[in-house]
Design a protein around this motif. Structure first.
Motif, mmCIF file in Angstrom:
data_model
loop_
_atom_site.group_PDB
_atom_site.id
_atom_site.type_symbol
_atom_site.label_atom_id
_atom_site.label_comp_id
_atom_site.label_asym_id
_atom_site.label_seq_id
_atom_site.Cartn_x
_atom_site.Cartn_y
_atom_site.Cartn_z
ATOM 1 N N ARG A 21 -33.049 48.617 -1.670
ATOM 2 C CA ARG A 21 -31.802 48.740 -2.431
ATOM 3 C C ARG A 21 -31.611 50.169 -2.950
ATOM 4 O O ARG A 21 -30.505 50.720 -2.870
ATOM 5 C CB ARG A 21 -31.800 47.755 -3.607
ATOM 6 C CG ARG A 21 -30.571 47.886 -4.494
ATOM 7 C CD ARG A 21 -30.555 46.854 -5.603
ATOM 8 N NE ARG A 21 -29.492 47.132 -6.559
ATOM 9 C CZ ARG A 21 -28.208 46.815 -6.409
ATOM 10 N NH1 ARG A 21 -27.810 46.205 -5.310
ATOM 11 N NH2 ARG A 21 -27.318 47.106 -7.331
ATOM 12 N N ARG A 58 -25.908 40.350 -5.396
ATOM 13 C CA ARG A 58 -26.020 41.694 -4.828
ATOM 14 C C ARG A 58 -25.590 42.834 -5.736
ATOM 15 O O ARG A 58 -25.960 43.970 -5.483
ATOM 16 C CB ARG A 58 -25.275 41.806 -3.493
ATOM 17 C CG ARG A 58 -25.874 40.939 -2.402
ATOM 18 C CD ARG A 58 -25.125 41.081 -1.113
ATOM 19 N NE ARG A 58 -25.428 42.333 -0.440
ATOM 20 C CZ ARG A 58 -24.648 42.871 0.502
ATOM 21 N NH1 ARG A 58 -23.518 42.283 0.834
ATOM 22 N NH2 ARG A 58 -24.990 43.995 1.089
ATOM 23 N N GLU A 76 -28.152 48.834 5.651
ATOM 24 C CA GLU A 76 -28.068 49.364 4.291
ATOM 25 C C GLU A 76 -29.079 50.483 4.058
ATOM 26 O O GLU A 76 -28.733 51.543 3.521
ATOM 27 C CB GLU A 76 -28.293 48.231 3.287
ATOM 28 C CG GLU A 76 -27.184 47.201 3.275
ATOM 29 C CD GLU A 76 -27.431 46.093 2.285
ATOM 30 O OE1 GLU A 76 -26.465 45.400 1.943
ATOM 31 O OE2 GLU A 76 -28.588 45.898 1.862
ATOM 32 N N TYR A 111 -34.036 39.947 -5.044
ATOM 33 C CA TYR A 111 -33.049 41.019 -4.907
ATOM 34 C C TYR A 111 -32.219 41.210 -6.171
ATOM 35 O O TYR A 111 -32.024 42.334 -6.638
ATOM 36 C CB TYR A 111 -32.133 40.769 -3.709
ATOM 37 C CG TYR A 111 -31.251 41.960 -3.403
ATOM 38 C CD1 TYR A 111 -31.650 42.925 -2.487
ATOM 39 C CD2 TYR A 111 -30.037 42.151 -4.059
ATOM 40 C CE1 TYR A 111 -30.865 44.037 -2.223
ATOM 41 C CE2 TYR A 111 -29.246 43.261 -3.810
ATOM 42 C CZ TYR A 111 -29.668 44.196 -2.888
ATOM 43 O OH TYR A 111 -28.893 45.299 -2.656
ATOM 44 N N SER A 144 -31.746 44.347 -8.790
ATOM 45 C CA SER A 144 -30.442 44.885 -9.164
ATOM 46 C C SER A 144 -30.296 44.970 -10.679
ATOM 47 O O SER A 144 -29.749 45.939 -11.208
ATOM 48 C CB SER A 144 -29.336 44.002 -8.570
ATOM 49 O OG SER A 144 -28.060 44.482 -8.902
ATOM 50 N N LYS A 191 -30.619 52.463 -0.196
ATOM 51 C CA LYS A 191 -29.214 52.192 0.127
ATOM 52 C C LYS A 191 -28.281 52.871 -0.870
ATOM 53 O O LYS A 191 -27.292 53.517 -0.484
ATOM 54 C CB LYS A 191 -28.967 50.679 0.103
ATOM 55 C CG LYS A 191 -27.495 50.293 0.200
ATOM 56 C CD LYS A 191 -27.281 48.793 0.121
ATOM 57 C CE LYS A 191 -27.477 48.240 -1.269
ATOM 58 N NZ LYS A 191 -27.058 46.818 -1.361
#
Length: 328
Positions: A262, A183, A139, A216, A220, A265
């Motif tokens: 993240r 996610r 990612e 995570y 997000s 990514k």
């Protein structure tokens, strides 16, 4: 947004043969959604066309979540080979639009969203693959695979991999429990619904769930790619999570590492959506993503990754480097 050819027969078999089918939404994937209306009844038709999409993971996670009292859409009918799934309709009231129209509600809604995550994190992880080193690296590598070529910038790709290898053990060896990571837990995928369970929040877009670190999904939610979450709201919600979940001392460092991973990514994904998939509107979000990434890189735990960015991507090749391609 024309319904797939197989939709009428599928809906007829499911008892919705006389329903009207109207476009509802698409997303960054190949999935499409249609609202199905039959009198007072409402449902949503998900078109997840093979071989690009597989609805089985969505169904499995939806059933896992509803089995534990969370509000995921009920599965009303399914055609797995055809990629068609009829699901419960949560309506149109997304968190994103609600808090933008009612700013005074922002803290309350985000607190409820954090409460939901804390509830989820008290449970064993679902039977899903692990969020492991290979996934993290694949990612993060989307940035060097898509963004750097798009701005014609040669970079040291092996040093990028090495930098992530030096910081990811902090996440992998964390004292935090392994939990279900949805996610894509953010304001466009959380619905406000009239239901006491699940803090009045309906969950969408969780088919890519993995088993990983609890920070995570907080990243997000609080470092949202699609709306600006004020830094004071992010700080308040992190403090709220600490108060109700009592995470270990390494939690803040893991949050920063996963935030950087993240956000790197997503910079790659949004560039790919433009270059490969012909969706240039996502480029308008890149300045926000660079702001978030640079905030995360300040954390001492990310020293090697921050040094790589300093050495490889100059400031003028970051935030607005692709804005000439944003549609007006």
């Amino acid at each position: 947004m024309i319904p797939p050819a197989a939709a009428p027969a599928f809906l007829a078999q499911a008892g919705w043969g006389d329903a009207a089918v109207v476009p509802l939404a698409g997303d960054a994937s190949f999935r499409r959604y249609f609202r199905v209306i039959a009198g007072a009844r409402r449902a949503v038709l998900m078109d997840a066309p093979p071989p690009h999409e597989d609805p089985r993971p969505f169904i499995a996670i939806a059933e896992h979540l509803t089995g534990h009292g969370f509000a995921a859409p009920r599965i009303l009918a399914r055609d797995l080979d055809g990629g068609l799934v009829l699901i419960e309709d949560f309506g149109d009231l997304r968190v994103k639009e609600h808090v933008e129209e009612h700013p005074s509600a922002e803290l309350d809604v985000y607190r409820r969203a954090v409460d939901l995550l804390a509830d989820l994190h008290r449970l064993p992880a679902a039977d899903v693959p692990s969020y492991d080193r290979a996934v993290y690296q694949r990612e993060a590598g989307l940035l060097t695979e898509w963004y750097c070529p798009a701005i014609s910038l040669p970079v040291d790709e092996q040093a990028y991999v090495d930098a992530w290898d030096s910081v990811l053990p902090l996440v992998e060896q964390s004292a935090s429990p392994i939990v279900t990571v949805l996610r894509d837990y953010h304001a466009e995928n959380i619905m406000l619904i009239d239901r006491v369970a699940s803090h009045g929040l309906g969950l969408l877009d969780f088919q890519d769930a993995l088993a990983g670190h609890p920070a995570y999904d907080l990243v997000s939610l609080l470092q949202d790619a699609r709306r600006d979450v004020p830094p004071d709201v992010e700080a308040a919600m992190l403090a709220h999570y600490r108060a109700i979940a009592n995470p270990p001392a390494d939690f803040d460092a893991a949050y920063a590492v996963l935030g950087a991973q993240r956000n790197a990514k997503i910079i790659g994904i949004f560039t790919r959506l433009w270059k490969r998939d012909g969706k240039p509107r996502y480029l308008s979000m890149l300045p926000r993503m660079w702001d978030l990434l640079e905030r995360d890189l300040v954390h001492p735990a990310l020293g090697p990754v921050a040094e790589w960015f300093t050495a490889n991507i100059p400031a003028d090749k970051r935030h607005h480097a692709l804005q000439d391609h944003v549609p007006t």
